[in-house]
Design a protein around this motif. Sequence first.
Motif, mmCIF file in Angstrom:
data_model
loop_
_atom_site.group_PDB
_atom_site.id
_atom_site.type_symbol
_atom_site.label_atom_id
_atom_site.label_comp_id
_atom_site.label_asym_id
_atom_site.label_seq_id
_atom_site.Cartn_x
_atom_site.Cartn_y
_atom_site.Cartn_z
ATOM 1 N N PRO A 38 0.815 -1.226 0.000
ATOM 2 C CA PRO A 38 0.000 0.000 0.000
ATOM 3 C C PRO A 38 0.844 1.270 0.000
ATOM 4 C CG PRO A 38 -0.035 -1.036 2.165
ATOM 5 C CD PRO A 38 0.651 -2.000 1.248
ATOM 6 N N ASN A 39 0.551 2.162 -0.960
ATOM 7 C CA ASN A 39 1.293 3.431 -1.050
ATOM 8 C C ASN A 39 0.461 4.547 -1.671
ATOM 9 O OD1 ASN A 39 2.566 3.726 -4.195
ATOM 10 N ND2 ASN A 39 1.855 1.706 -3.591
ATOM 11 N N TYR A 40 -0.851 4.302 -1.836
ATOM 12 C CA TYR A 40 -1.743 5.301 -2.453
ATOM 13 C C TYR A 40 -2.588 5.970 -1.382
ATOM 14 C CZ TYR A 40 -5.288 7.354 -5.471
ATOM 15 O OH TYR A 40 -6.120 8.233 -6.105
ATOM 16 N N PRO A 41 -2.769 7.293 -1.346
ATOM 17 C CA PRO A 41 -2.351 8.260 -2.365
ATOM 18 C C PRO A 41 -1.046 8.978 -2.055
ATOM 19 C CG PRO A 41 -3.913 9.305 -0.904
ATOM 20 C CD PRO A 41 -3.732 7.898 -0.384
ATOM 21 N N SER A 42 -0.450 8.735 -0.900
ATOM 22 C CA SER A 42 0.697 9.540 -0.472
ATOM 23 C C SER A 42 1.923 9.345 -1.348
ATOM 24 C CB SER A 42 1.048 9.217 0.982
ATOM 25 O OG SER A 42 1.569 7.901 1.087
ATOM 26 N N GLY A 43 2.030 8.157 -1.976
ATOM 27 C CA GLY A 43 3.217 7.865 -2.775
ATOM 28 C C GLY A 43 4.295 7.160 -1.996
ATOM 29 N N SER A 44 4.146 7.070 -0.676
ATOM 30 C CA SER A 44 5.100 6.363 0.190
ATOM 31 C C SER A 44 4.412 5.140 0.797
ATOM 32 C CB SER A 44 5.594 7.276 1.318
ATOM 33 O OG SER A 44 6.203 8.433 0.791
ATOM 34 N N VAL A 67 2.700 -8.471 -3.219
ATOM 35 C CA VAL A 67 3.939 -8.549 -3.989
ATOM 36 C C VAL A 67 4.615 -7.185 -3.959
ATOM 37 C CG1 VAL A 67 3.014 -10.361 -5.489
ATOM 38 C CG2 VAL A 67 2.789 -7.970 -6.177
ATOM 39 N N PRO A 68 5.926 -7.155 -4.075
ATOM 40 C CA PRO A 68 6.631 -5.865 -4.015
ATOM 41 C C PRO A 68 6.388 -5.031 -5.265
ATOM 42 C CG PRO A 68 8.167 -7.636 -4.513
ATOM 43 C CD PRO A 68 6.858 -8.290 -4.184
ATOM 44 N N LEU A 69 6.494 -3.728 -5.084
ATOM 45 C CA LEU A 69 6.392 -2.804 -6.209
ATOM 46 C C LEU A 69 7.156 -1.528 -5.868
ATOM 47 C CD1 LEU A 69 4.247 -0.766 -4.799
ATOM 48 C CD2 LEU A 69 2.521 -2.070 -6.002
ATOM 49 N N VAL A 70 7.384 -0.724 -6.877
ATOM 50 C CA VAL A 70 7.993 0.590 -6.679
ATOM 51 C C VAL A 70 6.866 1.545 -6.293
ATOM 52 C CG1 VAL A 70 9.236 2.494 -7.766
ATOM 53 C CG2 VAL A 70 9.812 0.118 -8.353
ATOM 54 N N SER A 71 7.026 2.273 -5.205
ATOM 55 C CA SER A 71 5.974 3.183 -4.757
ATOM 56 C C SER A 71 5.756 4.310 -5.764
ATOM 57 C CB SER A 71 6.317 3.773 -3.392
ATOM 58 O OG SER A 71 7.480 4.571 -3.470
ATOM 59 N N LEU A 80 5.119 6.760 -11.945
ATOM 60 C CA LEU A 80 3.876 6.003 -12.085
ATOM 61 C C LEU A 80 4.071 4.794 -12.995
ATOM 62 C CD1 LEU A 80 0.933 8.560 -12.377
ATOM 63 C CD2 LEU A 80 1.322 6.867 -10.591
ATOM 64 N N MET A 81 4.818 4.965 -14.066
ATOM 65 C CA MET A 81 5.078 3.857 -14.969
ATOM 66 C C MET A 81 5.827 2.739 -14.240
ATOM 67 S SD MET A 81 7.124 3.740 -18.610
ATOM 68 C CE MET A 81 8.737 3.927 -17.816
ATOM 69 N N LEU A 82 6.822 3.124 -13.432
ATOM 70 C CA LEU A 82 7.564 2.134 -12.654
ATOM 71 C C LEU A 82 6.657 1.442 -11.640
ATOM 72 C CD1 LEU A 82 10.903 4.079 -11.983
ATOM 73 C CD2 LEU A 82 10.575 2.097 -13.486
ATOM 74 N N ASN A 83 5.751 2.212 -11.061
ATOM 75 C CA ASN A 83 4.793 1.657 -10.106
ATOM 76 C C ASN A 83 3.916 0.594 -10.777
ATOM 77 O OD1 ASN A 83 1.688 2.326 -8.984
ATOM 78 N ND2 ASN A 83 3.206 1.921 -7.398
ATOM 79 N N ASN A 260 -6.324 14.137 -1.265
ATOM 80 C CA ASN A 260 -4.924 14.332 -1.617
ATOM 81 C C ASN A 260 -4.754 13.876 -3.063
ATOM 82 O OD1 ASN A 260 -2.207 14.888 -1.453
ATOM 83 N ND2 ASN A 260 -1.908 13.808 0.479
ATOM 84 N N GLY A 261 -3.591 14.109 -3.627
ATOM 85 C CA GLY A 261 -3.334 13.684 -4.986
ATOM 86 C C GLY A 261 -2.271 14.514 -5.655
ATOM 87 N N ARG A 262 -2.035 14.238 -6.915
ATOM 88 C CA ARG A 262 -0.940 14.864 -7.657
ATOM 89 C C ARG A 262 -1.063 16.373 -7.753
ATOM 90 N NH1 ARG A 262 -0.637 11.908 -13.323
ATOM 91 N NH2 ARG A 262 1.129 13.333 -13.558
ATOM 92 N N MET A 263 -2.298 16.887 -7.733
ATOM 93 C CA MET A 263 -2.512 18.325 -7.918
ATOM 94 C C MET A 263 -2.622 19.077 -6.591
ATOM 95 S SD MET A 263 -2.732 19.092 -11.218
ATOM 96 C CE MET A 263 -3.767 20.551 -11.345
#
Length: 413
Positions: A38-44, A67-71, A80-83, A260-263
Amino acid sequence: MRILIVTQYFWPESFRINDLALGLEERGYKVTVLTGKPNYPSGSFFPGYSFFKRNKEEYEGIKILRVPLVSRGNGGKLRLMLNYVSFVLSAMLLAPFRCRDSYDIIFVYEPSPITVGLPALLLKAIKGTPIMFWVQDLWPESLSATNAIRSQRVIKIIEQLVRFIYRGCDRILIQSKAFFESIVKLGAERDRILYFPNSAEELYRPVVVEEDAPELMKMPQGFRVMFAGNIGTAQDFPTIIAAAELLKEYKDIHWIILGNGRMYSWVNEMVKARKLTDTVHLLGWHPVESMPRYFSIADAMLVTLKREVIFSLTIPSKLQSYLACSKPVIAALEGEGARVITEAGAGLTVPPEDPKALSQAVLDMYRMSYEELMTMGASGRQYYEKHFERAMLLDRLVECMQALRKEPYPCEP
């Protein structure tokens, strides 16, 4: 019935799939979830989680395999693409070993990205388990609409990937009837597509907070227009900010932003730059459990989307929550979302990307009587109970799952 849910997002992240999984578990089905960290929406990563930590856990009786992922990080395009890619690769590599049980149904939840279907297709190939794929977000249309990808060559490649995923699914569920033709054009057979809209968690209902409620203490006095949810590109915050600026002389009209979010940073900067701090209030992200209490304090709820064909086909998932809480709605959108509000008699709709029209709608509702607002809210709640009520939709989903287990022909929605 044993159900494997494949989703990049799951509890403690706040997505509708959490409640659907709980509903299936409550009905006595054995539910397992294959998901990411879990890393949404903070990105961490949420506290207690990391790339390697907490690969297995349980939530309300639901078995979770992570499973592991890039935050997501700051939500930039590369990150986001890496995520997205890291989740798909990890899930495809690890799912055959971690999802060793037998399942009757693989249920895929796809708010974005659509690549979440690839691990499910791999498991189907290994186990022979049929797939139900619940489309929340149309690809590749949404990529173009948000300018996430501009290269037509890349869009064409993604289009072929979408075709491959749709053709491999036994049932495709769509959250909006307007999705139907887009999905048919990308190779899905008509008799495999079923309309299955979003509902809202049972906690979304009309409530009354205490006079000394902490939520109330955070609120300015006056007419409160509340937006709750993702603060992103699709939600067209430039229009919200411009409308707020047009009404800034009305000191008792307040725009409350929860989420929260990108904007978020951009919105915060614009509020300061345009001297709107007296009337526009960013209160940040709050747990889903607290949302009905905040909604109860609002005079009107706000939903906005950019003017793009893809968004006119969508029913924003926050709309069901607003209706369930019996709150009048102000909407700057068109298409399916606007149709629902109009049919329900639940509020006012204006065209997207029109700050003047949005500000006028807010002003019109501001001038309405308490009784008029209550009538709109009650109409919205009645519409919700008829079309989006949780138990009704879960029963419908279970019937479709049971039919899919027994024979390869479509069930009736």
